[in-house]
Structures are given as C-alpha cells and as structure tokens.
Design an enzyme around this catalytic site. Structure first.
Site, PDB file in Angstrom:
ATOM      1  N   ARG A  23       3.751 -13.827   5.550  1.00  0.00           N
ATOM      2  CA  ARG A  23       4.968 -13.229   6.087  1.00  0.00           C
ATOM      3  C   ARG A  23       5.353 -13.982   7.357  1.00  0.00           C
ATOM      4  O   ARG A  23       4.513 -14.236   8.225  1.00  0.00           O
ATOM      5  CB  ARG A  23       4.769 -11.735   6.367  1.00  0.00           C
ATOM      6  CG  ARG A  23       4.530 -10.957   5.085  1.00  0.00           C
ATOM      7  CD  ARG A  23       4.391  -9.462   5.298  1.00  0.00           C
ATOM      8  NE  ARG A  23       4.060  -8.794   4.041  1.00  0.00           N
ATOM      9  CZ  ARG A  23       3.778  -7.505   3.917  1.00  0.00           C
ATOM     10  NH1 ARG A  23       3.802  -6.730   4.984  1.00  0.00           N
ATOM     11  NH2 ARG A  23       3.495  -6.991   2.729  1.00  0.00           N
ATOM     12  N   GLN A  63      -4.726  -8.544   1.128  1.00  0.00           N
ATOM     13  CA  GLN A  63      -4.705  -7.086   1.021  1.00  0.00           C
ATOM     14  C   GLN A  63      -5.613  -6.602  -0.103  1.00  0.00           C
ATOM     15  O   GLN A  63      -5.827  -7.313  -1.081  1.00  0.00           O
ATOM     16  CB  GLN A  63      -3.278  -6.591   0.744  1.00  0.00           C
ATOM     17  CG  GLN A  63      -2.335  -6.693   1.919  1.00  0.00           C
ATOM     18  CD  GLN A  63      -1.012  -6.022   1.637  1.00  0.00           C
ATOM     19  OE1 GLN A  63      -0.442  -6.185   0.574  1.00  0.00           O
ATOM     20  NE2 GLN A  63      -0.515  -5.259   2.597  1.00  0.00           N
ATOM     21  N   HIS A 107       1.867   2.507  -5.852  1.00  0.00           N
ATOM     22  CA  HIS A 107       1.352   1.430  -5.006  1.00  0.00           C
ATOM     23  C   HIS A 107       0.293   2.051  -4.090  1.00  0.00           C
ATOM     24  O   HIS A 107       0.524   3.114  -3.521  1.00  0.00           O
ATOM     25  CB  HIS A 107       2.447   0.844  -4.114  1.00  0.00           C
ATOM     26  CG  HIS A 107       3.670   0.373  -4.836  1.00  0.00           C
ATOM     27  ND1 HIS A 107       4.122  -0.933  -4.758  1.00  0.00           N
ATOM     28  CD2 HIS A 107       4.567   1.026  -5.619  1.00  0.00           C
ATOM     29  CE1 HIS A 107       5.237  -1.048  -5.472  1.00  0.00           C
ATOM     30  NE2 HIS A 107       5.525   0.129  -6.002  1.00  0.00           N
ATOM     31  N   ASP A 117      -4.929  -4.692  -2.516  1.00  0.00           N
ATOM     32  CA  ASP A 117      -3.695  -4.188  -3.099  1.00  0.00           C
ATOM     33  C   ASP A 117      -3.934  -3.704  -4.523  1.00  0.00           C
ATOM     34  O   ASP A 117      -4.642  -4.362  -5.285  1.00  0.00           O
ATOM     35  CB  ASP A 117      -2.680  -5.337  -3.118  1.00  0.00           C
ATOM     36  CG  ASP A 117      -1.279  -4.860  -2.875  1.00  0.00           C
ATOM     37  OD1 ASP A 117      -1.102  -3.657  -2.661  1.00  0.00           O
ATOM     38  OD2 ASP A 117      -0.364  -5.688  -2.914  1.00  0.00           O
ATOM     39  N   LYS A 133       6.198   7.895   0.349  1.00  0.00           N
ATOM     40  CA  LYS A 133       4.806   7.473   0.513  1.00  0.00           C
ATOM     41  C   LYS A 133       4.022   8.463   1.362  1.00  0.00           C
ATOM     42  O   LYS A 133       4.581   9.211   2.168  1.00  0.00           O
ATOM     43  CB  LYS A 133       4.732   6.085   1.143  1.00  0.00           C
ATOM     44  CG  LYS A 133       5.326   5.996   2.549  1.00  0.00           C
ATOM     45  CD  LYS A 133       5.168   4.597   3.123  1.00  0.00           C
ATOM     46  CE  LYS A 133       5.751   4.507   4.528  1.00  0.00           C
ATOM     47  NZ  LYS A 133       5.479   3.214   5.170  1.00  0.00           N
ATOM     48  N   HIS A 140      -1.819  -1.585  -7.961  1.00  0.00           N
ATOM     49  CA  HIS A 140      -0.659  -0.916  -8.548  1.00  0.00           C
ATOM     50  C   HIS A 140      -1.117  -0.230  -9.824  1.00  0.00           C
ATOM     51  O   HIS A 140      -1.789  -0.841 -10.660  1.00  0.00           O
ATOM     52  CB  HIS A 140       0.464  -1.916  -8.804  1.00  0.00           C
ATOM     53  CG  HIS A 140       0.990  -2.503  -7.532  1.00  0.00           C
ATOM     54  ND1 HIS A 140       0.435  -3.619  -6.965  1.00  0.00           N
ATOM     55  CD2 HIS A 140       1.985  -2.086  -6.708  1.00  0.00           C
ATOM     56  CE1 HIS A 140       1.066  -3.879  -5.832  1.00  0.00           C
ATOM     57  NE2 HIS A 140       2.008  -2.967  -5.661  1.00  0.00           N
ATOM     58  N   CYS A 171       3.344  -6.722  -5.262  1.00  0.00           N
ATOM     59  CA  CYS A 171       3.937  -5.787  -6.224  1.00  0.00           C
ATOM     60  C   CYS A 171       4.656  -6.477  -7.385  1.00  0.00           C
ATOM     61  O   CYS A 171       4.347  -6.198  -8.557  1.00  0.00           O
ATOM     62  CB  CYS A 171       4.895  -4.825  -5.532  1.00  0.00           C
ATOM     63  SG  CYS A 171       4.515  -4.422  -3.839  1.00  0.00           S
TER      64      CYS A 171
END
Length: 647
Positions: free
Chosen positions: A368, A386, A515, A388, A469, A390, A338
């Site tokens: 992580r 991911q 997101h 991912d 979310k 945005h 992000c």
C-alpha cells in the site's frame, strides 16, 4: 404552558418548563447547586453544546460533568485554545491552523518563522497557566462571512477555511481573553477549568495534510480533569516510550529499516523466527478449522480493481506499474487479497454441499502506497502480510460461521493475555450496494455477533465500503487499545464477481462472503506484541529460549553438548562461551530477554545437572537434571504458557 416557555426533558424522564432562552447552566441550577458547580457542558438533542448556549425550543437535555467521557473532548478543545492564546503571546506573528481534541490530548497547528524549541514549550506552558488562572470566559458569537473576513484579515489559514463555508452555514467565533478563533465549539465556561495539562512534543505537519502545501508546526499536549489523572497518563506515556517497538526491535535485533526500501522491514533471523512462529500457530488453527490455504499472484491488471470497486476508491493507495504494451499505469501490486480469493472461488463450480469454503492466505506480500510522513515502524508500513481469509457461505450458515470465528479469535487473544472489546461498523457514506442490502447485512451480522456472545459498541459509518463489520479492539498490558481482528459481511462481491453455487433445488444461488482477519497484518501484530510484552516474550514465542553458559573453558565442551541436546529436542538455544565473566554474560542474556539461562559449572558437569536461572528473577537459580529441564521447556512450548517456569 406560556408561549415564552419551553419543555426540557431530562435523562430520567422528568420534564422542566423553563423560559425560552434559558441556558443549560440555568437548568443545572434549577436541578441543584451541586450539579451547577460540577457542570462542564451539555448534550442538547444529541449534540454537545456550551453550558451558556440559549435554549430556543423543546429539547432533550443532559448536563455533562467531569465524570462524563464526552466532557474530556470539551476540556481538550478548550485547552487547545488556551495553547493558541499562549503561542500568540510568545509569537505574535503566528498564523493559526486547526486545534482539535484527539485521543488522550489535543494539538494545534501554527505557521511560524522558526520551529518551536523545548525552551519555547516551557515558556508557552507557563503562559498557558497564567491564561488559565485569569479565568477568561469562552464567549461564542455568530458572525456573517463578511464579518469573519474582517476579523481574520491577517490570517490566511483562517481565510482559506472560511471560504469553504456554504452561504447558509452558521459561522461562529470564540473569544477567550485576547484570543479570537474561527471555531464551532463547544468550550468550557472559562479558561479557569483548564488546570491539569502538559505540553508533550512538537512536529511538522503539512497544511491540510497536503505535501504540496506549507509546512506548519504542530504542538501536542494533554489535559485532564484532575492532577491524578494527568500524572497517571504521563506515567503510561513514559511506560509506552520504554516499550516502543521501534527501539526494542533494534535493541533485541529483530528488524530494521533502510532508506533503500522505505516502509518495508528487514527481518533478522530472530525477528523472522517470531514471524514464522506466529504463522505456524495460525496454520495449525486453520488446519483444525477446515481452512484451505491458497496463494495468488502479486500483480494484477486494473480491470480486476475496477470490478471489485477498489480502482475508484483506493487507487491513490496502490503501487501502480507501467504496462509496456499500453504505455499506461494499468497494472497494480495488490493491496489486499479479497479480489484474488474471489477469482479462486470462481475458477470452478460449487455445490451447496461444499459450503462453507474457507480460503486463507498467510504469507502473500501486500503493498500500500502510504505517504512517507505516515510511516511509523511496523505499525504503518508499505509492505506487509496478512492472516487473511474469505469464507463463502450460504445464508443459513452465517450465524454459525460468525460464532466459530468469534471462538477462534478469542482463543488466539486469550492465549496471549489480550483482553478485547468489539465495535459494530455500519454503512459508510461511500459504499456499494443498495440500502435494502445494507439493512439486511447489518441486521444479519449484528444478530450473529450477539448470538456468539458479543455486545459490540455501535460505530456508525465505519463499515467497509462493501459491508458492515465487527472489529476487535485489544487492550495491551498498559491499557492501550489496538484495532486488530475483524469480521465483515459482504453481499455485493458475489454479484460483482458472478460468484455462485448450485443449491439443493439445482438452481444457481449467490453465496455471502465473510472477510476475516485475526492478527491483521503480521507486522503490526508483532509491533503490538513487542510493546505488550516489553520485548520479554513468553517462552514459546521467544526467538532464543535458552542460553547455555559454561562458567569456565573447562565446561565448554559439556555446555556445547548440552546445547546440541536442546537443539535436537526442538528448543531454540544459543551457546555463550565467550571469554567474558559469567556475570557479564548473564546480564547480556537478561538484556536480550532470553527466558532461561542454563549455567554449567564444574559440579553441574560432573553431576549431569544444570543450574537454571529464569529471566527477571535475579540471582535465584534451581538445580535440575538435564532431562527434567528439557521436559520443562518442551511442556511450556506445547501448552504455550504465559509464565516461565510453570509449564
């Protein structure tokens, strides 16, 4: 109404006047003897309580029976106490930790001199049956902290928990027969209702989840209201073991782990093929939906994470890197994309005409710092990637963008035969942004979700720290639920990162940030697919789609030429011309879950045909021209059909 009476409002709106101090069981008896016999517990003003808990004031009441989902937690919490009672009989020296109900079962933690063995579990389970048959009542008592200290003087784990209670907190203990525990409840009326249960396994667990604290022994079990439900669950459990992606991943040669890289998978050529196919599929969809794929750095200074809010809330889960200039761990590998996407957006000016701007990242590596004990195959790793994205939108574009996202997510899951439900996560306790902002964000996202045809279940407090979310929970082929996709609405990030666009009025405005992820992490998604398909992927996703099998050495050259033809057509093929019997090689292809076996014998070589066997259909085979077979495979690839042989 007399002062000694109270109003009890039932779910259908009826109001009963009952004596103050009456119990939910008394109310159930007044409603009818059938309900009284079936009663398990009660919901009083939204809280689940024991059936024999006195009612002291006007209240809304719902009687729970075995048909109510909430009753299972009561049953399983009670089963955990029956387990602890049995353990104390087998191991009187055992110190007692926590014993909650969990999804599909329960566990209890014990501090004991030696680990539990399978033989111990058999003995404990038999003791549990005797305790259940004894029908001990679960008796609740309110005690002072001083009384509790005396009751648990020999149990340091309980004493530690006791000291965490505030001076004004109500402290309760429950007794069932010889066993006494510090517990909030609620419980079943007696142990006799704990009839259908099974102890499943043992594991080590640190006290309070802290690796610096003592290692306790955890016993897992399951409990149900009927023998049929128990047997069905045990069957599902056995099926899940057969489908375990860790075992199948090894057997099918897809990935492995090594102690030199804990929590990071090594992808073999076959596993990397699946990884790449999913990435290609996602990239195709992103191109059609006007996303821009970007790549961003792996390593960042802590200033970025302080700006985003992650440094204070997420630092313990980051891999920190020493900055040689400062001598401090001021750098971090990125755990999510992000903030880097926000920097990409901020790198140039934007007009309202450009929005929505959709940035996607597929193959940037994230890290992580998960605890070693939490690592579990591909579902909990330290290194992952991911799908991912945005999306930076104007306020008036949010509803349409959420609709597009729901349609996109539905298309992916439907193609794979994955049904799903949705949940709406609202503001968590630790969050950024004002209450007014959260009010607006929650109302806006929920309205957009409903306009897109969703009816999400409320999941209070489960939002991201920056916004509410919608989470997508998919159901696999044996009925297990997995949280995968998410759509999150974020207003604070635009303020924190000073994101803006020039509006139609020629003034700066803040965009909203959406997101979204569909697969989640590729690693976890592949784990779920392995278990969903039991390793037997549809043809388009199979790392090897066709195995070509010459019957004898005489057909080896012809088989090799046909394998080359398949390969040139873009079909993933292997030639198995080993000096083994045909049946052995066919069994090997079946075990490897290859969709098609193309057998070439003398007649096929002479006629230019191929004898086609389909995975899972035994000795059945179909003679096809080679061109027809190639067309079939290519059609199934193109349409991403789920059923082999029906392209």
């Amino acid at each position: 109404m007399a002062a000694s009476e109270i109003h009890v409002t039932l779910p259908d709106g009826r109001v009963l006047d009952v004596p103050r101090g009456a119990t939910p069981y008394d109310v159930a008896r007044e409603i009818g003897p059938g309900l009284a016999r079936a009663a398990i517990a009660a919901e009083v003003d939204g809280h689940i309580v024991d059936l024999h808990r006195p009612l002291e004031s006007d209240t809304a009441l719902r009687i729970l029976t075995a048909r109510d989902p909430e009753a299972l937690d009561v049953l399983r919490h009670s089963a955990a106490h029956v387990l602890a009672t049995a353990v104390r009989e087998v191991r009187p020296e055992a110190k007692i930790g926590f014993g909650p109900a969990i999804e599909d079962g329960f566990y209890y933690d014990f501090q004991v001199d030696r680990p539990f063995t399978p033989e111990d579990l058999e003995e404990i389970e038999e003791r549990m049956r005797r305790i259940a048959e004894a029908g001990y009542p679960f008796e609740r008592r309110v005690v002072s902290k001083e009384e509790a200290r005396e009751l648990f003087a020999d149990d340091p784990l309980k004493l530690e928990r006791l000291e965490e209670f505030g001076d004004d907190e109500v402290i309760t203990v429950y007794r069932n027969g010889p066993f006494l525990d510090l517990c909030r409840g609620p419980h079943l009326p007696t142990t006799a209702e704990v009839r259908h249960f099974k102890l499943l396994s043992t594991a080590g667990a640190y006290w309070r989840g802290d690796a610096s604290r003592p290692m306790l022994q955890r016993i897992y079990g399951t409990a149900w209201f009927s023998q049929k439900d128990l047997e069905e669950y045990l069957t599902r459990l056995e099926e899940a073991r057969k489908r375990d992606h860790r075992r199948l991943g090894q057997e099918l040669g897809l990935f492995f782990f090594h102690p030199y890289a804990p929590g990071a998978a090594f992808w073999t050529p076959r596993g990397a093929t699946i990884y790449g196919l999913l990435g290609d599929w996602m990239r195709e969809a992103l191109d059609r939906n006007e996303y821009e794929e970007i790549k961003t750095p792996l390593l960042y200074h802590k200033d970025l994470w302080e700006l985003s809010g992650h440094w204070g809330k997420y630092r313990d889960n980051m891999f920190l890197v020493l900055d040689k200039e400062t001598g401090e761990h001021d750098m971090s590998l990125k755990p999510m994309n992000c903030p880097s996407h926000h920097l990409m957006y901020r790198s140039r000016a934007h007009s309202y005409r450009e929005l929505p701007i959709r940035y996607a990242t597929l193959h940037d590596v994230l890290h992580r710092n998960e605890l070693s004990g939490a690592l579990s195959g591909l579902t909990r790793v330290r290194q992952f990637q991911q799908d991912d994205a945005h999306i930076y939108v104007r306020e008036d574009q949010i509803r349409d963008e959420v609709r597009r996202l729901v349609e996109l997510i539905d298309r992916f899951y439907s193609t794979l035969g994955l049904r799903y439900t949705t949940k709406f996560g609202t503001r968590p306790e630790l969050r950024i942004g004002s209450d007014e902002m959260w009010d607006h964000a929650e109302a806006t996202l929920l309205d957009a979700a409903r306009a897109a045809g969703l009816d999400p279940e409320l999941n209070e407090g489960d939002g991201a720290f920056y916004g509410p979310k919608i989470d997508f929970h998919v159901l696999d082929s044996i009925g297990r639920s997995w949280q995968l996709g998410t759509i999150q609405l974020d207003y604070p990030s635009a303020e924190r990162f000073d994101l803006s666009y020039t509006g139609e009025d020629n003034r700066p405005h803040r965009p909203a940030v959406i997101h979204r992820a569909i697969f989640g992490s590729f690693e976890r998604f592949i784990a779920i697919l392995i278990e969903h398909f039991a390793g037997a992927f549809p043809l388009w996703l199979s790392p090897v789609q066709v195995t070509v099998l010459p019957i004898t050495d005489e057909q080896a050259d012809d088989a090799r030429a046909f394998a080359d033809t398949l390969r040139e057509a873009g079909i993933r093929v292997e030639l198995d011309d080993r000096n083994e019997t045909l049946n052995y090689r066919i069994r090997d292809a079946e075990t490897s879950k290859v969709p098609y076996m193309a057998v070439i014998g003398r007649r096929e070589a002479e006629a230019g045909t191929v004898a086609v066997r389909v995975r899972g259909e035994g000795k059945k085979q179909e003679i096809l021209t080679r061109d027809d077979f190639v067309r079939r495979v290519l059609d199934e690839n193109r349409t991403r059909t789920m059923t082999i042989g029906e392209g």
